[in-house]
Design a protein around this motif. Structure first.
Motif, mmCIF file in Angstrom:
data_model
loop_
_atom_site.group_PDB
_atom_site.id
_atom_site.type_symbol
_atom_site.label_atom_id
_atom_site.label_comp_id
_atom_site.label_asym_id
_atom_site.label_seq_id
_atom_site.Cartn_x
_atom_site.Cartn_y
_atom_site.Cartn_z
ATOM 1 N N ALA A 39 0.832 -1.207 0.000
ATOM 2 C CA ALA A 39 0.000 0.000 0.000
ATOM 3 C C ALA A 39 0.864 1.254 0.000
ATOM 4 O O ALA A 39 1.974 1.259 0.523
ATOM 5 N N ILE A 40 0.327 2.307 -0.600
ATOM 6 C CA ILE A 40 0.947 3.619 -0.460
ATOM 7 C C ILE A 40 0.042 4.438 0.447
ATOM 8 O O ILE A 40 -1.173 4.233 0.464
ATOM 9 N N ASN A 41 0.631 5.326 1.232
ATOM 10 C CA ASN A 41 -0.219 6.128 2.105
ATOM 11 C C ASN A 41 -0.856 7.265 1.314
ATOM 12 O O ASN A 41 -0.495 7.518 0.175
ATOM 13 N N ASP A 42 -1.796 7.918 1.917
ATOM 14 C CA ASP A 42 -2.574 8.944 1.214
ATOM 15 C C ASP A 42 -2.099 10.355 1.575
ATOM 16 O O ASP A 42 -2.877 11.292 1.534
ATOM 17 N N ILE A 43 -0.816 10.459 1.914
ATOM 18 C CA ILE A 43 -0.272 11.757 2.326
ATOM 19 C C ILE A 43 0.702 12.247 1.263
ATOM 20 O O ILE A 43 1.691 11.594 0.961
ATOM 21 N N SER A 44 0.418 13.385 0.674
ATOM 22 C CA SER A 44 1.368 14.043 -0.213
ATOM 23 C C SER A 44 2.013 15.157 0.599
ATOM 24 O O SER A 44 1.503 16.260 0.699
ATOM 25 N N TRP A 45 3.127 14.833 1.201
ATOM 26 C CA TRP A 45 3.805 15.723 2.134
ATOM 27 C C TRP A 45 4.805 16.576 1.348
ATOM 28 O O TRP A 45 5.736 16.063 0.727
ATOM 29 N N LEU A 46 4.613 17.872 1.347
ATOM 30 C CA LEU A 46 5.429 18.774 0.545
ATOM 31 C C LEU A 46 6.911 18.642 0.869
ATOM 32 O O LEU A 46 7.753 18.659 -0.037
ATOM 33 N N ARG A 47 7.253 18.498 2.119
ATOM 34 C CA ARG A 47 8.670 18.379 2.470
ATOM 35 C C ARG A 47 9.280 17.119 1.855
ATOM 36 O O ARG A 47 10.391 17.144 1.334
ATOM 37 N N ALA A 48 8.543 16.010 1.863
ATOM 38 C CA ALA A 48 9.040 14.775 1.251
ATOM 39 C C ALA A 48 9.199 14.954 -0.250
ATOM 40 O O ALA A 48 10.182 14.497 -0.842
ATOM 41 N N ILE A 49 8.234 15.623 -0.882
ATOM 42 C CA ILE A 49 8.319 15.870 -2.321
ATOM 43 C C ILE A 49 9.528 16.763 -2.625
ATOM 44 O O ILE A 49 10.239 16.557 -3.614
ATOM 45 N N GLY A 50 9.793 17.736 -1.754
ATOM 46 C CA GLY A 50 10.964 18.593 -1.927
ATOM 47 C C GLY A 50 12.266 17.810 -1.825
ATOM 48 O O GLY A 50 13.184 18.015 -2.626
ATOM 49 N N TRP A 51 12.357 16.904 -0.851
ATOM 50 C CA TRP A 51 13.561 16.091 -0.720
ATOM 51 C C TRP A 51 13.715 15.153 -1.907
ATOM 52 O O TRP A 51 14.827 14.870 -2.363
ATOM 53 N N TYR A 52 12.592 14.672 -2.429
ATOM 54 C CA TYR A 52 12.631 13.837 -3.638
ATOM 55 C C TYR A 52 13.199 14.646 -4.804
ATOM 56 O O TYR A 52 14.072 14.173 -5.540
#
Length: 112
Positions: free
Chosen positions: A89-102
């Protein structure tokens, strides 16, 4: 040095290994920045003396990033924060900080 990986999940590292709060969400989007750019720097350092090992490191890094880019994206096109290797499963959180680190991981990997 070794670290536990998921071979069938692009060889991604376990995120926050041995952390009871992260035992379910085992691969995290921001985790790509925590290791891959630095691993590629190491590959560049050993390139002259151990070119085969450096190439293997690069291939493994690209496999991890490619797997995440295909498996942590939601139907709406936004990347999710984490993936559960135990349930798929993938979680349902699109966390901006995680996207930035990506994004930082991608830019550093391209730079290397």
């Amino acid at each position: 040095m070794t670290h536990t990986v998921f071979p069938e999940k692009g060889g991604n590292f376990i995120h926050k290994m041995n952390n009871k709060n992260w035992s379910y969400w085992s691969i995290a989007l921001d985790g790509l920045y925590m290791s891959n750019p630095f691993i590629l720097e190491y590959a560049n350092i050993i390139e002259k003396d151990r070119p085969e090992e450096a190439e293997e490191i690069r291939n493994n890094t690209f496999n991890r990033i490619h797997w995440v880019s295909e498996n942590l994206v939601r139907d709406n096109g936004l990347y999710t924060h984490a993936y559960s290797a135990s349930s798929g499963a993938i979680n349902d959180i699109s966390w901006l900080r995680a996207i930035g680190w990506y994004a930082m991981a991608l830019s550093k990997v391209i730079d290397e």
